[in-house]
Design an enzyme around this catalytic site. Structure first.
Site, PDB file in Angstrom:
ATOM      1  N   GLN A  87       0.830  -1.199   0.000  1.00  0.00           N
ATOM      2  CA  GLN A  87       0.000   0.000   0.000  1.00  0.00           C
ATOM      3  C   GLN A  87       0.869   1.256   0.000  1.00  0.00           C
ATOM      4  OE1 GLN A  87      -3.433  -0.383   2.917  1.00  0.00           O
ATOM      5  NE2 GLN A  87      -2.294  -2.231   3.455  1.00  0.00           N
ATOM      6  N   ASP A  90       6.313   4.568  -1.562  1.00  0.00           N
ATOM      7  CA  ASP A  90       7.772   4.715  -1.627  1.00  0.00           C
ATOM      8  C   ASP A  90       8.377   3.538  -2.387  1.00  0.00           C
ATOM      9  OD1 ASP A  90       8.470   2.488   0.278  1.00  0.00           O
ATOM     10  OD2 ASP A  90       7.355   3.738   1.671  1.00  0.00           O
ATOM     11  N   HIS A 105      -1.352   1.615  -4.413  1.00  0.00           N
ATOM     12  CA  HIS A 105      -1.766   3.020  -4.298  1.00  0.00           C
ATOM     13  C   HIS A 105      -0.867   3.980  -5.072  1.00  0.00           C
ATOM     14  CE1 HIS A 105      -3.841   1.693  -0.316  1.00  0.00           C
ATOM     15  NE2 HIS A 105      -4.556   1.407  -1.377  1.00  0.00           N
ATOM     16  N   THR A 171       0.348  -3.020   8.487  1.00  0.00           N
ATOM     17  CA  THR A 171      -0.956  -2.468   8.138  1.00  0.00           C
ATOM     18  C   THR A 171      -2.003  -3.014   9.091  1.00  0.00           C
ATOM     19  OG1 THR A 171      -2.712  -2.376   6.461  1.00  0.00           O
ATOM     20  CG2 THR A 171      -1.232  -4.274   6.374  1.00  0.00           C
ATOM     21  N   ASN A 197      -0.651  -2.729  15.979  1.00  0.00           N
ATOM     22  CA  ASN A 197      -1.992  -2.133  16.095  1.00  0.00           C
ATOM     23  C   ASN A 197      -3.091  -2.966  15.447  1.00  0.00           C
ATOM     24  OD1 ASN A 197      -0.861   0.307  17.272  1.00  0.00           O
ATOM     25  ND2 ASN A 197      -0.099   0.771  15.212  1.00  0.00           N
ATOM     26  N   LEU A 198      -2.742  -4.120  14.925  1.00  0.00           N
ATOM     27  CA  LEU A 198      -3.705  -4.941  14.198  1.00  0.00           C
ATOM     28  C   LEU A 198      -4.570  -5.747  15.159  1.00  0.00           C
ATOM     29  CD1 LEU A 198      -4.626  -6.012  11.414  1.00  0.00           C
ATOM     30  CD2 LEU A 198      -2.829  -7.731  11.588  1.00  0.00           C
ATOM     31  N   GLU A 199      -5.878  -5.714  14.927  1.00  0.00           N
ATOM     32  CA  GLU A 199      -6.793  -6.563  15.697  1.00  0.00           C
ATOM     33  C   GLU A 199      -6.814  -7.932  15.027  1.00  0.00           C
ATOM     34  OE1 GLU A 199      -8.282  -5.893  18.546  1.00  0.00           O
ATOM     35  OE2 GLU A 199      -7.311  -3.932  18.549  1.00  0.00           O
TER      36      GLU A 199
END
Length: 229
Positions: A87, A90, A105, A171, A197-199
């Site tokens: 995603q 860069d 993206h 992500t 931070n991923l659930e």
């Protein structure tokens, strides 16, 4: 024949190289409203602002470098047929040595005509009003903005459907349609995830590393190479 490792990477892997994540906690991107710098309407309203914004991002890209997580993914090509779907806009995966990278993206170091979502060309320096392609058409950043189609989505789906191993890294799977790729992974595929931070509701607990990209890849390299045979 090498088994296929498919990787879906996001902003978290580039953040450890110093690349700012797309959306900060305050909903802004580098102090700009997303609607102003990442939408077709924002570009129509104020193209100079949009050009200036991505010119600055392109300059910043020259000051950052791939980190150990990028490098390990490239090293895994010795053991697997590795395909990265990212995603990120860069080029850190490529600079680390990965040879099969699909950008969902867009890419900062490319431009394309305003009337086409393909026909992109390499672009290293500033891009401004008046910069035209060989057909005389104004160029724009090769970035998929909010509300636009994702040209490489079908290609990404075909890659995911052939995976023997699938890795989600950096992500939180909140951005669609990229997040939907997880639903196309074969049932026989071994799925891993690295993100603080991923659930987790899609991967076995022992395959879920709730940690940074670099720390996670250092641990996962040992696990994956043991499964490469």
């Amino acid at each position: 024949m090498k088994k296929k490792l498919v990787v879906l990477s996001g902003a978290g892997i580039s953040a450890e190289s110093g690349v700012k994540t797309f959306r900060d906690a305050d909903g802004l991107w580098e102090n700009h409203r997303i609607e102003d710098v990442a939408s077709p309407e924002g570009f129509q309203r104020n193209p100079k602002l949009v050009f200036d914004f991505y010119n600055e991002r392109r300059r910043q890209l020259k000051s950052v470098f791939p980190n150990r997580a990028h490098e390990i993914l490239a090293e895994l090509e010795e053991y697997f047929d590795v395909e990265i779907i990212t995603q990120n806009v860069d080029d850190l995966h490529e600079r680390a040595g990965s040879t099969k990278v699909t950008h969902l993206h867009g890419e900062l170091k490319k431009a394309r005509p305003v009337n086409a979502d393909k026909k992109e060309i390499p672009w290293e320096d500033d891009l401004n009003l008046g910069d035209l392609n060989h057909e005389g058409i104004q160029l724009r950043p090769h970035i998929v903005w909010f509300g636009e189609m994702v040209p490489n989505m079908d290609k990404a789906l075909s890659i995911v459907e052939k995976a023997d191993f699938f890795l989600v890294i950096g992500t939180s799977l909140q951005v669609y349609p990229a997040a939907s790729l997880i639903h196309y992974v074969p049932k026989t595929c071994d799925v891993f995830a690295i993100d603080p931070n991923l659930e987790n509701n899609f991967v076995r607990e022992e395959n879920f590393l709730k940690t940074s990209a670099i720390a996670g890849m250092q641990r996962l390299k040992e696990i994956l190479t043991s499964k490469a045979q």
